[in-house]
Design a protein around this motif. Sequence first.
Motif, mmCIF file in Angstrom:
data_model
loop_
_atom_site.group_PDB
_atom_site.id
_atom_site.type_symbol
_atom_site.label_atom_id
_atom_site.label_comp_id
_atom_site.label_asym_id
_atom_site.label_seq_id
_atom_site.Cartn_x
_atom_site.Cartn_y
_atom_site.Cartn_z
ATOM 1 N N THR A 19 12.242 5.160 -52.971
ATOM 2 C CA THR A 19 12.741 4.782 -51.634
ATOM 3 C C THR A 19 13.501 3.347 -51.708
ATOM 4 O OG1 THR A 19 10.775 3.350 -51.179
ATOM 5 C CG2 THR A 19 10.403 5.635 -50.654
ATOM 6 N N GLY A 20 13.232 2.683 -52.906
ATOM 7 C CA GLY A 20 13.707 1.137 -52.865
ATOM 8 C C GLY A 20 13.214 0.182 -52.273
ATOM 9 N N GLN A 21 11.754 0.655 -51.491
ATOM 10 C CA GLN A 21 11.011 -0.247 -50.584
ATOM 11 C C GLN A 21 10.187 -1.118 -51.598
ATOM 12 O OE1 GLN A 21 11.841 -0.643 -47.726
ATOM 13 N NE2 GLN A 21 12.346 1.075 -46.578
ATOM 14 N N THR A 22 10.104 -2.554 -51.244
ATOM 15 C CA THR A 22 9.028 -3.507 -51.674
ATOM 16 C C THR A 22 8.168 -4.105 -50.786
ATOM 17 O OG1 THR A 22 10.659 -5.079 -52.123
ATOM 18 C CG2 THR A 22 10.410 -3.723 -53.966
ATOM 19 N N PHE A 23 6.999 -4.402 -51.235
ATOM 20 C CA PHE A 23 6.278 -4.954 -50.387
ATOM 21 C C PHE A 23 5.291 -5.890 -51.125
ATOM 22 C CE2 PHE A 23 2.489 -2.028 -50.954
ATOM 23 C CZ PHE A 23 3.001 -1.146 -51.472
ATOM 24 N N GLY A 24 4.201 -6.532 -50.283
ATOM 25 C CA GLY A 24 3.418 -7.409 -51.256
ATOM 26 C C GLY A 24 1.918 -7.053 -50.754
ATOM 27 N N ILE A 25 0.813 -7.250 -51.352
ATOM 28 C CA ILE A 25 -0.622 -7.178 -50.950
ATOM 29 C C ILE A 25 -1.184 -8.771 -51.276
ATOM 30 C CG2 ILE A 25 -2.568 -6.088 -50.854
ATOM 31 C CD1 ILE A 25 -1.162 -3.568 -51.993
ATOM 32 N N ILE A 26 -1.880 -9.402 -50.435
ATOM 33 C CA ILE A 26 -2.556 -10.207 -50.909
ATOM 34 C C ILE A 26 -4.108 -10.010 -50.576
ATOM 35 C CG2 ILE A 26 -3.013 -12.825 -50.127
ATOM 36 C CD1 ILE A 26 -0.280 -12.946 -48.764
ATOM 37 N N ALA A 27 -5.021 -9.803 -51.921
ATOM 38 C CA ALA A 27 -5.980 -9.245 -51.975
ATOM 39 C C ALA A 27 -7.029 -10.360 -52.352
ATOM 40 C CB ALA A 27 -6.103 -8.132 -52.842
ATOM 41 N N PRO A 28 -7.587 -11.257 -51.365
ATOM 42 C CA PRO A 28 -8.516 -12.179 -51.756
ATOM 43 C C PRO A 28 -10.054 -11.482 -52.261
ATOM 44 C CG PRO A 28 -8.231 -12.145 -49.329
ATOM 45 C CD PRO A 28 -7.063 -11.133 -50.003
ATOM 46 N N PHE A 29 -10.196 -10.519 -51.926
ATOM 47 C CA PHE A 29 -11.330 -9.797 -52.555
ATOM 48 C C PHE A 29 -11.205 -8.919 -53.858
ATOM 49 C CE2 PHE A 29 -13.432 -10.538 -48.457
ATOM 50 C CZ PHE A 29 -14.812 -10.490 -49.008
ATOM 51 N N SER A 30 -10.180 -8.070 -53.723
ATOM 52 C CA SER A 30 -9.745 -7.300 -54.922
ATOM 53 C C SER A 30 -9.191 -7.959 -56.074
ATOM 54 C CB SER A 30 -9.082 -5.982 -54.455
ATOM 55 O OG SER A 30 -9.598 -5.248 -53.152
ATOM 56 N N ASP A 31 -8.574 -9.073 -55.665
ATOM 57 C CA ASP A 31 -7.817 -9.411 -56.752
ATOM 58 C C ASP A 31 -7.766 -11.105 -56.180
ATOM 59 O OD1 ASP A 31 -6.336 -10.341 -58.953
ATOM 60 O OD2 ASP A 31 -4.505 -9.247 -58.228
ATOM 61 N N PRO A 32 -8.753 -11.942 -56.401
ATOM 62 C CA PRO A 32 -8.935 -13.364 -55.933
ATOM 63 C C PRO A 32 -7.956 -14.194 -56.582
ATOM 64 C CG PRO A 32 -10.946 -12.487 -56.892
ATOM 65 C CD PRO A 32 -10.068 -11.481 -57.160
ATOM 66 N N MET A 33 -7.368 -13.973 -57.817
ATOM 67 C CA MET A 33 -6.424 -14.809 -58.195
ATOM 68 C C MET A 33 -7.063 -16.331 -58.472
ATOM 69 S SD MET A 33 -2.871 -13.578 -57.602
ATOM 70 C CE MET A 33 -2.318 -12.124 -57.892
ATOM 71 N N CYS A 34 -8.430 -16.627 -58.312
ATOM 72 C CA CYS A 34 -8.919 -17.968 -58.449
ATOM 73 C C CYS A 34 -8.287 -18.545 -59.814
ATOM 74 C CB CYS A 34 -10.304 -18.011 -58.329
ATOM 75 S SG CYS A 34 -10.814 -17.458 -56.608
#
Length: 314
Positions: free
Chosen positions: A232-247
Amino acid sequence: MRDSRGREINYLRLSVTDRCNIRCIYCMPESGVDLVSHDDVLSVDETIRLTGIIMKAAGVRKVRVTGGEPLVRKGLLDIVRGISDLHPLELVLTTNGLLLSGMAEQIAEAGIERVNISLDSLRDERIRGISRRDISLKDIKDAIQSAFDAGLDPLKVNCVVMRNINDDEIAEFIRWSGETGVFVRFIEHMPSILSEDTFVSRDEIIERASVLGRIVKLSDEGTAGIYSAQGTGQTFGIIAPFSDPMCNSCSRIRLSALGTLYSCLAEGEGVPLMELLRSDAGDETISEMVIRSVINKPDSHGGCVRTKMWRIGG
Ligand code: SAM
Ligand code: SF4
């Protein structure tokens, strides 16, 4: 500067007010929040001075102006001008968009380079239900257009995903973002006044998006994972403080409108700097407190605590 775990801390989220012109169901109680008196809030000059001290002490290069709703803050343009004069590498703002149409040019002239707009549904009835105010998609579309007209781009739209409230709109949002020219980011709901049953995980968000095509992760950008719907050429983001805390790679600290510095969402009390600022304390004394807070930044927020987002700026 680096904290005791070696993480480089260079991003300040600056909340300029506790107040807001709407009452999102996942953020503020319907009746509003206890209003603090204006005297207990950092003045324009205090905000600029303290931001400058923090920037210098910690080596902050990016400042995000947030709230509450930053656009309701009296003196916002002076605050933005003052911080812009401190020459952060990036000066950006997060807003619910409602007042943006009348202010986009001014905030751009004052020094804001980009804005993020929060929008949780594309359907008027749901927007009204979630915000508990008489708002329509048209209001937000107007805000987006005025941001583009003022050169405030690229523009991100943040959507908190909630089960049985808006989680059936993921694919629609991604399509809409392509048509509108914004970049949409879905946020996992963090514990709030809303029932925890509303939580929708990153994997579920990906599953719902996959009606558009196979979802492939492209990269990480700050706290967001960037994904593409193949074909589709569509991009998007997910901010996942639980699934991927990135601390492990967190670069943020936060300053509240009450002058309290938080090195992490998990840091309950924070470091109150207002009193010190209003005493005879020199910049050096305050800098020392800032440096101590950064060094002692907690390892992680442990899956997210129940935080007053309207107080510390999301
Ligand atoms: N009023 C502005 C706005 O809504 O964009 C700025 C402040 S708001 C606290 C900043 C961000 O925090 C918004 O994108 C909002 O959706 C997000 N937020 C607030 N409460 C949240 C929660 N419980 N879980 C996830 N995101 C939340
Ligand atoms: Fe206001 Fe932003 Fe909280 Fe919504 S998320 S109630 S717009 S501060």
